[in-house]
Design a protein around this motif. Structure first.
Motif, PDB file in Angstrom:
ATOM      1  N   GLN A  93       0.825  -1.208   0.000  1.00 51.10           N
ATOM      2  CA  GLN A  93       0.000   0.000   0.000  1.00 51.10           C
ATOM      3  C   GLN A  93       0.861   1.262   0.000  1.00 51.10           C
ATOM      4  O   GLN A  93       0.487   2.270  -0.585  1.00 51.10           O
ATOM      5  CB  GLN A  93      -1.019   0.000   1.139  1.00 51.10           C
ATOM      6  N   MET A  94       2.047   1.208   0.596  1.00 58.11           N
ATOM      7  CA  MET A  94       2.952   2.352   0.530  1.00 58.11           C
ATOM      8  C   MET A  94       3.450   2.537  -0.903  1.00 58.11           C
ATOM      9  O   MET A  94       3.461   3.652  -1.430  1.00 58.11           O
ATOM     10  CB  MET A  94       4.128   2.175   1.485  1.00 58.11           C
ATOM     11  N   LYS A  95       3.847   1.448  -1.519  1.00 58.06           N
ATOM     12  CA  LYS A  95       4.338   1.527  -2.897  1.00 58.06           C
ATOM     13  C   LYS A  95       3.245   2.002  -3.848  1.00 58.06           C
ATOM     14  O   LYS A  95       3.492   2.826  -4.739  1.00 58.06           O
ATOM     15  CB  LYS A  95       4.878   0.156  -3.343  1.00 58.06           C
ATOM     16  N   THR A  96       2.025   1.518  -3.639  1.00 57.91           N
ATOM     17  CA  THR A  96       0.907   1.951  -4.482  1.00 57.91           C
ATOM     18  C   THR A  96       0.673   3.451  -4.331  1.00 57.91           C
ATOM     19  O   THR A  96       0.474   4.157  -5.327  1.00 57.91           O
ATOM     20  CB  THR A  96      -0.367   1.153  -4.136  1.00 57.91           C
ATOM     21  N   LEU A  97       0.725   3.963  -3.106  1.00 51.25           N
ATOM     22  CA  LEU A  97       0.542   5.403  -2.889  1.00 51.25           C
ATOM     23  C   LEU A  97       1.660   6.196  -3.552  1.00 51.25           C
ATOM     24  O   LEU A  97       1.405   7.207  -4.216  1.00 51.25           O
ATOM     25  CB  LEU A  97       0.459   5.718  -1.400  1.00 51.25           C
ATOM     26  N   ILE A  98       2.895   5.738  -3.400  1.00 53.67           N
ATOM     27  CA  ILE A  98       4.018   6.427  -4.047  1.00 53.67           C
ATOM     28  C   ILE A  98       3.808   6.471  -5.565  1.00 53.67           C
ATOM     29  O   ILE A  98       3.975   7.516  -6.197  1.00 53.67           O
ATOM     30  CB  ILE A  98       5.361   5.766  -3.673  1.00 53.67           C
TER      31      ILE A  98
END
Length: 178
Positions: A93-98
């Motif tokens: 989810q962090m990578k998706t937001l980035i």
């Protein structure tokens, strides 16, 4: 006074990385900063479609929670990311937001200092290195910013296992010194 945005990317209630984020928040507030914590719990964050419409519009074409988060990040002085480490990498989810904050690329931004807080079951000091490399890839796209600090707490797996750990005080101090 600095505008500080802390993004807690864990979706688990009572997560160890979220507890680190809370201590960073308290430290930054104790120093007189304007601090907002954004938890990704309950947020609607879809995958990037690669349409590059964001480069024309200055915002993402997908109507979910990302544009509001991105607006806060681009206008912050300090950005702190908190993530659990899954398979030696930042949370999905962090990578998706980035990825979805691609609309920020090429725009004016105010953040200069970026921090990374990580937790994992594995306690080897190398455990967070890939997550750090992934985040510095994002930071490199904003040449006036830098990775100002990183804090890792290993050996914590179950929810709230970090309670009583010295790393919580270190997160407070890191926040206090932004």
């Amino acid at each position: 006074m600095k505008k500080v945005i802390v993004i807690s990317t864990s979706l688990r209630h009572g997560s160890n990385s979220d507890m680190l984020a809370d201590q960073f928040v308290e430290g930054a507030k104790s120093a007189g900063n304007d601090v907002e914590k954004i938890s990704l719990v309950g947020k609607n964050i879809q995958f990037c479609k690669g349409c590059l419409g964001c480069h024309k519009l200055g915002r993402c074409v997908i109507n979910d929670d990302v544009n509001a988060i991105m607006s806060k990040v681009i206008n912050a002085d300090v950005v702190c990311w908190a993530t659990p480490i899954y398979y030696y990498e930042m949370s999905g989810q962090m990578k998706t937001l980035i990825d979805r904050m691609n609309a920020m690329y090429g725009r004016e931004y105010t953040f200069r200092d970026v921090y990374l807080l990580t937790t994992a079951a594995d306690d080897d000091e190398q455990t967070p290195k890939r997550a750090e490399t992934g985040l510095t890839g994002w930071i490199d796209c904003y040449p006036e910013s830098r990775l100002a600090g990183a804090l890792f707490c290993g050996g914590v797996n179950d929810a709230r296992a970090i309670e009583g750990n010295q790393k919580l005080q270190e997160a407070f101090e890191l926040g206090k010194n932004v």
